[in-house]
Design a protein around this motif. Structure first.
Motif, mmCIF file in Angstrom:
data_model
loop_
_atom_site.group_PDB
_atom_site.id
_atom_site.type_symbol
_atom_site.label_atom_id
_atom_site.label_comp_id
_atom_site.label_asym_id
_atom_site.label_seq_id
_atom_site.Cartn_x
_atom_site.Cartn_y
_atom_site.Cartn_z
ATOM 1 N N TYR A 169 -3.275 -4.951 2.374
ATOM 2 C CA TYR A 169 -2.304 -4.095 1.691
ATOM 3 C C TYR A 169 -2.953 -2.774 1.316
ATOM 4 O O TYR A 169 -4.180 -2.680 1.190
ATOM 5 C CB TYR A 169 -1.824 -4.773 0.407
ATOM 6 N N GLN A 228 8.678 2.157 -2.432
ATOM 7 C CA GLN A 228 7.798 1.231 -1.701
ATOM 8 C C GLN A 228 6.352 1.690 -1.862
ATOM 9 O O GLN A 228 5.766 2.280 -0.969
ATOM 10 C CB GLN A 228 8.181 1.175 -0.222
ATOM 11 N N ILE A 274 1.883 -10.217 -4.679
ATOM 12 C CA ILE A 274 2.314 -8.893 -4.216
ATOM 13 C C ILE A 274 3.843 -8.806 -4.292
ATOM 14 O O ILE A 274 4.413 -7.801 -4.733
ATOM 15 C CB ILE A 274 1.835 -8.641 -2.765
ATOM 16 N N ALA A 275 4.502 -9.901 -3.873
ATOM 17 C CA ALA A 275 5.970 -9.907 -3.905
ATOM 18 C C ALA A 275 6.476 -9.739 -5.334
ATOM 19 O O ALA A 275 7.435 -9.013 -5.590
ATOM 20 C CB ALA A 275 6.497 -11.200 -3.291
ATOM 21 N N ARG A 302 0.136 -13.104 -1.323
ATOM 22 C CA ARG A 302 1.442 -12.629 -0.862
ATOM 23 C C ARG A 302 2.512 -12.845 -1.922
ATOM 24 O O ARG A 302 3.402 -12.018 -2.110
ATOM 25 C CB ARG A 302 1.814 -13.333 0.440
ATOM 26 N N ILE A 337 3.651 -0.296 -2.461
ATOM 27 C CA ILE A 337 2.674 -1.173 -1.802
ATOM 28 C C ILE A 337 3.049 -1.328 -0.333
ATOM 29 O O ILE A 337 4.184 -1.661 -0.020
ATOM 30 C CB ILE A 337 2.646 -2.554 -2.480
ATOM 31 N N VAL A 338 2.100 -1.041 0.539
ATOM 32 C CA VAL A 338 2.378 -1.126 1.966
ATOM 33 C C VAL A 338 1.680 -2.356 2.543
ATOM 34 O O VAL A 338 0.497 -2.582 2.295
ATOM 35 C CB VAL A 338 1.872 0.144 2.693
ATOM 36 N N ASN A 339 2.475 -3.151 3.276
ATOM 37 C CA ASN A 339 1.918 -4.344 3.902
ATOM 38 C C ASN A 339 1.412 -3.982 5.291
ATOM 39 O O ASN A 339 2.143 -3.401 6.088
ATOM 40 C CB ASN A 339 3.029 -5.401 3.996
ATOM 41 N N PRO A 368 0.459 -5.945 8.317
ATOM 42 C CA PRO A 368 0.446 -7.334 8.791
ATOM 43 C C PRO A 368 -0.896 -7.726 9.417
ATOM 44 O O PRO A 368 -1.485 -6.951 10.160
ATOM 45 C CB PRO A 368 1.553 -7.363 9.835
ATOM 46 N N GLY A 369 -1.347 -8.893 9.028
ATOM 47 C CA GLY A 369 -2.569 -9.415 9.614
ATOM 48 C C GLY A 369 -3.831 -8.891 8.967
ATOM 49 O O GLY A 369 -4.918 -9.431 9.176
ATOM 50 N N GLU A 419 0.251 3.101 -1.413
ATOM 51 C CA GLU A 419 0.491 4.345 -0.696
ATOM 52 C C GLU A 419 0.319 5.542 -1.627
ATOM 53 O O GLU A 419 0.848 5.576 -2.721
ATOM 54 C CB GLU A 419 1.899 4.352 -0.124
#
Lengths: 234, 506
Positions: free
Chosen positions: A225, A215, A200-201, A197, A217-219, A221-222, A228
């Motif tokens: 990644y 944007q 990625i940030a 994480r 890179i699409v996160n 959640p759970g 796109e």
């Protein structure tokens, strides 16, 4: 003729959504095999052997996750989950059972098509060793280790580049945290995704020159990644 | 003067009306006088054995020891002996102690009356104590009976109050948990777990008797007896040493009821959550399924119409997506209010902001975004969907209320007790008197007669979500002097302290 078109099994109980999916997929040159219930879906998956499955999780007879389990017991065909269940638990469960990707309702046509294309890519075309990957304004030269956004060169550290490379070579596909950790850091750290994480940030900070537009890179959640692929490719 | 009844309880009378001490004194005087009269008359009428009449003087002593205040029994002894000397021993009507025979008679009478009074007193005390014990046992039994089948704290409280008031004939009140703070004695008794008032160590001069309700180690509350009209506490009925037994019984019944209540509430809450979850997911399904159709249909149209119609279709699409955001807000708010707490996971603020900007991309025109995340900003530990919703509402507001070419700043910092995230626009801002009301449910910004579209749920749900993680959100004075600035504060508990990376952190 239809034999050349990829066959998509659509398991969806809502007639309107089924109709819209059929029209959209047909207009994008897919052959659609509709199924109203989970059991019918499983039966058709065995007899027709589609190239991909679009699966609604909320089915009238059996739970969609059961359908995934059943198909996965004998086939690796890509399964795209389509559901309103935007709760992470459902998503994670579907992924643990072997779903390949996920779109949450309501989704756009472009998004759905991009996901479907990405899912089919591995099964139709065996990994193409492109040296240059372009994702919208992002350009990655894998051979020269060069990255640029709208012709502005971006300087990445080796680990950041390695991470971006994995994402780019699977552009459009959802990659799990575990997969990314294994690919970039190796087996030993496959379970610790906090590094991931952070990296990625860092990547985002460098790539998103204009945060409102870039944007890439699409996160999810759970789960993980994805890089796109450019939307709106009609 | 009244002795504190619990420090020095007088021996217990078996039967005693409500007579004042002076009335009882008069009564003993009358009894002695009567004994004197009877013996005088008998002697004058030639009673053969005047010595035997001395026994008559034992009677008032016996009566006083049985029925009257015990101090009066001794007074009666003295009175009887003196009267005996005056009435029955020659020379009559004089108090003469020169005659050794008379002295012997008086001494014998004195000893006999003293012994009689002492023995009677003892008997009376024993009878009294056993009577009191019986009262307490009966009381315990009665209380037990009354508490059978009482399953709630309120029922136990009411039953105990009624029963104890009836048993002691002193109004009794039970304070469970919230002992009134404006009564320092009650709170002190509850805090120390010690009895107070009416002769206890704590505030012995307070007329009330306060007993702590202790179950195990915990003080659950206090039991207060408040005698009416400043009457002393009727210790004869319930010896103070036995009252704690009653209090303990009440305490254990209370804690049992509280446990049952908590258990039932938990079960109810779990049921409610299950039900709400099922209902909400079906609600969310019912709302979103038609939206899929609408969005899909419009998108399918988009590629097939001319540019003018495409504008209209795009508007329809934007509205459908806005409706979807409202539905998400509505569903999430119901979920939060139902107490459903979704799973937390590590989340990087940049992931969250980027995802939200991606969702809002159709709404973003020429606005610029400046995102600063302080080095060392920790990973957040919360539910990504919920936190996205907070950012989504804040950024959507900033887009809606800020100028079309303004800059929206998102600034994430680490502070001493957690983290702060500011979302700052360059719009008209929120006047200070409205900075609190904007967070209320269904609040709508009204500017003159212009209403800006919205459900009035956005900021309310932000506050609810942030609060569910122990954080705060408020509209603050914009640090740059313009526009509105929303500040989200999250406590350290909602963050993850990272093991530092040993390699190539830049």
């Amino acid at each position: 003729m239809s034999g050349l078109q990829p066959k998509v099994l659509v398991i969806e109980d809502d007639p309107q959504v089924r109709k819209f999916l059929t029209i959209t997929l047909t207009s994008h040159d897919y052959t659609v095999i509709p199924a109203e219930t989970g059991r019918e879906g499983i039966r058709l998956a065995t007899s027709v052997k589609p190239d991909a499955v679009l699966l609604d999780l909320g089915l009238p007879d059996i739970d969609g996750t059961e359908v995934i389990g059943s198909i996965r017991s004998w086939s690796k065909m890509p399964i795209l989950v389509v559901s309103v269940r935007d709760q992470e638990e459902e998503k994670v469960k579907a992924f643990d059972l072997g779903a390949n990707d996920y779109v949450t309702k309501p989704f756009g046509t472009a998004e759905l098509m991009a996901r479907l294309r990405a899912s089919l890519r591995d099964s139709i075309v065996a990994s193409v060793e492109d040296t240059r990957v372009e994702v919208g304004d992002l350009c990655i030269d894998l051979a020269a280790h060069k990255v640029s956004v709208r012709d502005t060169p971006i300087k990445l550290s080796p680990k950041e580049f390695a991470l971006l490379k994995v994402l780019a070579t699977h552009a459009g596909k959802l990659l799990t945290h575990k997969y990314l950790m294994q690919k970039v850091w190796g087996e030993a750290q496959a379970d610790d995704n906090q590094y991931l994480r952070i990296y990625i940030a860092q990547l985002r900070q460098k790539l998103e020159i204009d945060p409102a537009r870039d944007q890439f890179i699409v996160n999810e959640p759970g789960i993980g990644y994805r890089l796109e692929t450019p939307a709106r490719s009609h | 003067m009244r002795l504190p009844p619990f420090l020095d309880p007088p021996p217990l009378p078996v039967l005693r009306g409500q007579r004042a001490l002076w009335q009882e004194a008069l009564l003993s005087l009358v009894m002695v006088f009567a004994a004197a009269c009877v013996s005088y008359v008998l002697m004058q009428s030639g009673f053969p054995s005047p010595e035997a009449l001395s026994i008559l003087f034992v009677l008032p002593v016996l009566a006083a020891a049985i029925f009257l205040d015990l101090r009066l029994a001794l007074v009666t002894v003295a009175l009887s002996v003196i009267t005996y000397n005056l009435v029955l021993l020659p020379p009559f009507w004089t108090f003469d102690l020169t005659n050794p025979q008379a002295v012997a008679k008086i001494v014998v009478l004195l000893i006999v009356t003293l012994v009689v009074s002492a023995l009677t007193t003892r008997l009376r005390r024993i009878t009294g104590e056993s009577q009191a014990r019986e009262n307490v046992l009966g009381g315990l039994y009665q209380l037990n009976q009354d508490l059978v089948g009482k399953t709630t704290v309120a029922q136990v409280q009411a039953a105990s109050e009624t029963c104890l008031s009836a048993l002691t004939s002193v109004p009794c009140q039970i304070w469970y948990k919230d002992v009134p703070v404006d009564d320092p004695l009650l709170s002190e008794a509850a805090q120390e777990g010690a009895s107070a008032g009416a002769g206890q160590v704590l505030a012995p001069h307070d007329p009330r008797l306060i007993l702590p309700l202790i179950d195990g180690e915990k003080t659950l509350g206090v039991l207060v007896f408040t005698p009416q009209d400043h009457a002393p506490f009727p210790v004869e009925l319930f010896p103070p040493s036995l009252l704690p037994t009653l209090a303990a019984q009440v305490a254990s019944a209370l804690s049992r009821a509280a446990l049952a209540e908590a258990h039932e509430q938990q079960a109810r809450q779990a049921d409610r959550e299950r039900f709400m979850s099922a209902m909400l997911s079906s609600l969310s399904h019912d709302f979103k399924t038609p939206l899929v159709g609408i969005v899909g249909a419009l998108e399918a149209l988009e590629g097939r119409v001319d540019s003018e119609a495409r504008d209209i279709v795009a508007d329809g699409l934007a509205e459908a997506l806005r409706l979807n955001r409202y539905v998400v807000n509505l569903v999430e708010i119901s979920r939060l209010e139902a107490g459903v707490r979704p799973r937390s996971e590590p989340l990087h603020i940049r992931d969250a902001v980027s995802g939200v900007l991606r969702t809002l991309r159709p709404l973003i025109g020429r606005q610029k975004f400046r995102i600063t995340v302080e080095a060392g900003f920790p990973l957040l530990n919360l539910n990504a969907s919920l936190f996205d919703l907070v950012l989504l509402n804040l950024i959507e507001n900033a887009l809606k209320y800020g100028p079309p070419e303004g800059e929206i700043t998102i600034d994430a910092r680490v502070i001493s007790d957690g983290v702060e995230i500011d979302v700052d626009d360059e719009g008209a801002g929120i006047p200070p008197p409205l900075r609190e009301p904007v967070f209320t449910k269904f609040y709508r910004a009204v500017e003159g007669d212009r209403k800006i579209a919205g459900t009035g749920l956005g900021l309310y749900i932000c506050r609810e979500i942030v609060a569910s993680y122990g954080g705060r959100i408020e509209a603050i004075d914009p640090p740059d002097g313009t526009g509105a600035c929303m500040r989200v504060w999250l406590p350290e508990a909602a963050t993850l302290r990272l093991a530092t990376l040993e390699e190539e952190m830049e």
